[in-house]
Design an enzyme around this catalytic site. Structure first.
Site, PDB file in Angstrom:
ATOM      1  CG  HIS A  88      -6.142   8.950  -0.399  1.00 13.04           C
ATOM      2  ND1 HIS A  88      -6.560   9.130   0.770  1.00 13.04           N
ATOM      3  CD2 HIS A  88      -5.490   7.753  -0.475  1.00 13.04           C
ATOM      4  CE1 HIS A  88      -5.969   8.135   1.538  1.00 13.04           C
ATOM      5  NE2 HIS A  88      -5.399   7.253   0.984  1.00 13.04           N
ATOM      6  CG  ASP A 224      -9.045  11.392   1.833  1.00 13.61           C
ATOM      7  OD1 ASP A 224      -9.503  10.524   0.364  1.00 13.61           O
ATOM      8  OD2 ASP A 224      -8.233  10.886   1.684  1.00 13.61           O
ATOM      9  CB  SER A 655      -6.284   5.108   1.562  1.00 14.90           C
ATOM     10  OG  SER A 655      -5.094   5.171   2.328  1.00 14.90           O
TER      11      SER A 655
END
Length: 734
Positions: A88, A224, A655
């Site tokens: 992402h 991810d 992230s």
């Protein structure tokens, strides 16, 4: 009020005292680990020294960590500048390379050679060279008699002098950030590499598996991750993109552990957390979860329903809106979890109990009572005053942000203001620059989608925001269109010049005087100006006046907490600077009769598999690998680990951060938090706050066995720390 923020003395003394903060709470500055955290970390299982984590004299873990694009974290995992981050985090870059013919979002992408790696203009990777405390210099001459503007002006002058005299190389930059509500300042010397190329990404059916349904949730089964490579000039220094550039030779890269994790294993997360507010008073927490979060959730809920409906039935719109929808949904679901988490854990009650203890400490000491008596009550009262303006502010900003035509109108109005400030003669140059930056926006724009979003959000905005917070101009236009979102949207989209790039270009290509007049006639800009003027006068102006007083008292309250509650260890709120957090692998129980384990496997992916569903479809090859249990060296006891959780304190910006074991080896990739724990930005609770990581073995399995990109695995250093063994590099057959 004390003028010197004696952080080192205070925190040093606290090491030997009772610590009320959870052992897993906190986002710690890496250069202070040796004095503040090393003993505790080793007691929890750390096998290396603090100097192995942060060191300016030799390569250390910090030299493998980068701020990826300024919005995520990445880590270097090979001697050739190979960079790992989240899927992402790389999503926007992947989307820009995606077409219907080369659909990298759906099918994935893997460069087989370095020449095939794809450039990404504007994408950067920033390393931290060193960190220095410059508090004394930053606050020199700053007295308590200055108002907020005067104080900041004096500090700004000091910071400019510090920057100009800081020792650095010509290619390096200096950043100075405030900490502890601007009671302390740290300087960061950085190196930013501007040639970052896409190396590989799994298909979204792996990298975004579960999509919005699973976002912020546990159990999780999302691979991810994506891979990039940092390139440098031939001197290994930052350079603009060039075919002559070569892969970066890093000071340090992360070895990768194949041993996996077990419950209660020590873990660290190293990255660039974005923003937390752990030291707010109770009224601020209440405003967040009972006022602002509901407003923001309501607006995005209405917009997402429209966008999701179009994406499910139109493949072109699905590509166009993939990144927008993902970004919008991410915060939307986080705010929902934040509200629920604070309620579930009694966060507000805990905050009130904390304030009671603080107040008792102030009252028990005459000197503290003189210094801080009444401070907390005054601060809470200011938040009560702020509340109606803060909620109206969020409704306005969410309306303009998520209604694309109003957002474009806002940008056009900003352009015209810029021209007025710089002079009419600058209009052609400023206009052309604006149009150049805007052209790509329309490539991912649908008038049908935006019209329906505009309809929904205008109805919501005028229903929820009192007319005395909207203003006459905006409300007059609303009355002209029968107080109806669809009628207003029909009028805008049938007449506005802002619905396509060609129409906008034609509108702005006329003489400046004509554009300056007609901007009041275009229905999109007319509505935006009306709403904006009302917002500026009735919401923003009083909001900012109260916020200025809050900032002043919040800074004093931060200092007061540290002076009064000497049995608490304090860490600075996140502010997008390099931090290390640590905790342990483990499950949790979020509510009665619910118990979560700490790891998921590929079996769970297959249990969620829904053929043809864009959130839960599974590629055929992955299904085949599962059926044959062909996991290679990455499986464990006949299972393929996918994700795991631990009690590391993380937030947005983390992230893509590496999850590290006790030896500093890479064991996973941070990408999310559990829904119940998203309130950790304002209310960390070790009982349910868990960060979610994709297991590095699943990353390697996907790269090697699924994608066949074995050459990338061969770049890496694979280790078995629990067995004290290095895995030999596999070579391709001749």
């Amino acid at each position: 009020m004390r003028q010197t923020f004696k952080l080192y003395l205070l925190l040093g003394a606290l090491i030997a005292t009772h610590i009320s903060a959870s052992a897993t709470e906190g986002m710690w500055l890496p250069h202070l680990l040796g004095s503040l955290n090393e003993k505790e970390m080793k007691g929890m299982g750390l096998k290396i020294n603090a100097s192995d984590i942060y060191n300016v004299n030799k390569g250390s873990l910090k030299d493998a960590i980068v701020s990826f694009g300024g919005f995520c974290t990445g880590e270097i995992i090979s001697s050739k500048g190979l960079l790992l981050t989240n899927h992402h985090c790389g999503y926007d870059a992947i989307q820009k390379h995606t077409t219907l013919e080369n659909n990298y979002l759906d099918r994935g992408f893997w460069a087989r050679t370095q020449r095939e790696e794809l450039p990404n203009p504007g994408l950067t990777a920033t390393f931290i060279v060193r960190i220095e405390d410059v508090t004394k210099q930053a606050l020199a001459g700053v007295s308590g008699n200055l108002d907020e503007r005067g104080r900041q002006s004096a500090i700004d002058k000091n910071l400019a002098a510090i920057k100009s005299s800081a020792k650095k190389e010509s290619w390096q930059e200096v950043l100075i950030k405030p900490f502890f509500e601007a009671n302390q300042y740290f300087l960061f010397v950085t190196e930013t590499y501007k040639d970052v190329r896409l190396v590989g990404t799994p298909p979204s059916s792996i990298g975004k598996f579960g999509a919005d349904t699973d976002n912020w949730m546990w159990p999780r089964h999302t691979g991810d991750f994506s891979m990039f490579r940092v390139y440098a000039g031939k001197d290994n220094k930052p350079a603009e993109y060039s075919l002559d550039n070569v892969p970066l030779q890093p000071k340090h890269f992360l070895p990768i552990s194949l041993d996996g994790v077990a419950e209660n294993d020590f873990t660290m997360v190293f990255g660039f957390p974005g923003r937390t507010n752990e030291y707010l008073p109770s009224r601020a927490m209440q405003l967040t979860v009972e006022g602002q979060d509901p407003a923001r959730v309501g607006v995005r809920d209405a917009a997402l329903k429209v966008i999701d409906g179009y994406m499910r039935k139109d493949s072109q719109i699905k590509i166009q809106y993939a990144a927008k929808q993902a970004s919008m949904a991410n915060a939307w679901k986080k705010w929902i979890g934040e509200m629920q988490g604070v309620q579930q854990t009694g966060g507000l009650q805990r905050k009130l109990a904390y304030e009671k203890r603080f107040t008792e400490g102030v009252q028990a000491n005459p000197a503290l009572r003189k210094e801080y008596g009444g401070l907390l009550d005054s601060l809470n009262k200011l938040y009560d005053d702020l509340a109606p303006y803060a909620v109206a502010r969020d409704y306005y900003t969410e309306l303009v942000r998520n209604t694309e035509i109003l957002n474009m109108a806002n940008n056009v109005v900003n352009l015209m203001q810029d021209v007025r400030a710089k002079g009419e003669a600058e209009y052609p140059a400023l206009r052309d620059k604006f149009l150049a930056s805007t052209e790509s926006t329309f490539k991912n724009y649908s008038t049908a989608v935006d019209k329906d979003v505009t309809t929904a959000l205008l109805d919501l905005y005028f229903k929820e925001v009192p007319s005395n917070k909207i203003g006459g101009e905006g409300y007059q236009i609303w009355m002209e269109t029968n107080k109806d979102g669809k009628t207003t949207a029909d009028n805008i989209f049938s007449k506005s010049a802002l619905t396509s790039y060609d129409a906008l270009k034609a509108f702005l290509s006329r003489p400046y005087a004509t554009v300056a007049t007609d901007i009041w006639k275009d229905p999109a800009t007319r509505l935006l100006i009306g709403l904006r003027n009302g917002y500026a006068e009735l919401v923003s102006k009083p909001h900012d006046a109260i916020q200025s007083d809050i900032n002043r008292l919040q800074r004093r309250y931060m200092q007061a907490q540290m002076d009064v509650l000497k049995d608490r260890r304090f860490y600075p709120d996140a502010n997008s600077t390099l931090r290390l957090t640590y905790g342990k692998v483990g499950g949790y129980s979020p509510r009665d009769a619910v118990e979560y384990d700490f790891m998921t496997t590929l079996d769970g992916v297959m249990e969620k598999y829904k053929p043809g569903d864009y959130e839960f479809d599974v590629p055929e090859k992955l299904r085949q690998l599962h059926a044959s249990k062909d996991y290679g060296q990455y499986g464990q006891n006949g299972k393929m680990p996918v994700c795991f959780i631990a009690s590391n304190h993380t937030t947005g910006g983390n992230s893509g951060s590496p999850a590290l074991d006790a030896h500093g080896n890479l064991i996973g990739l941070n990408f999310d938090r559990t829904w119940e724990g998203t309130m950790s930005d304002i209310n960390y609770d070790a009982s349910i706050c868990r960060n979610i990581m994709v297991d590095i073995r699943y990353v390697l399995f996907v790269v090697d066995k699924f994608a066949g990109a074995t050459h990338l695995v061969e770049e890496m250093k694979l280790v078995h720390p629990k067995k004290s063994k290095v895995v030999p590099v596999r070579r391709k057959a001749a």
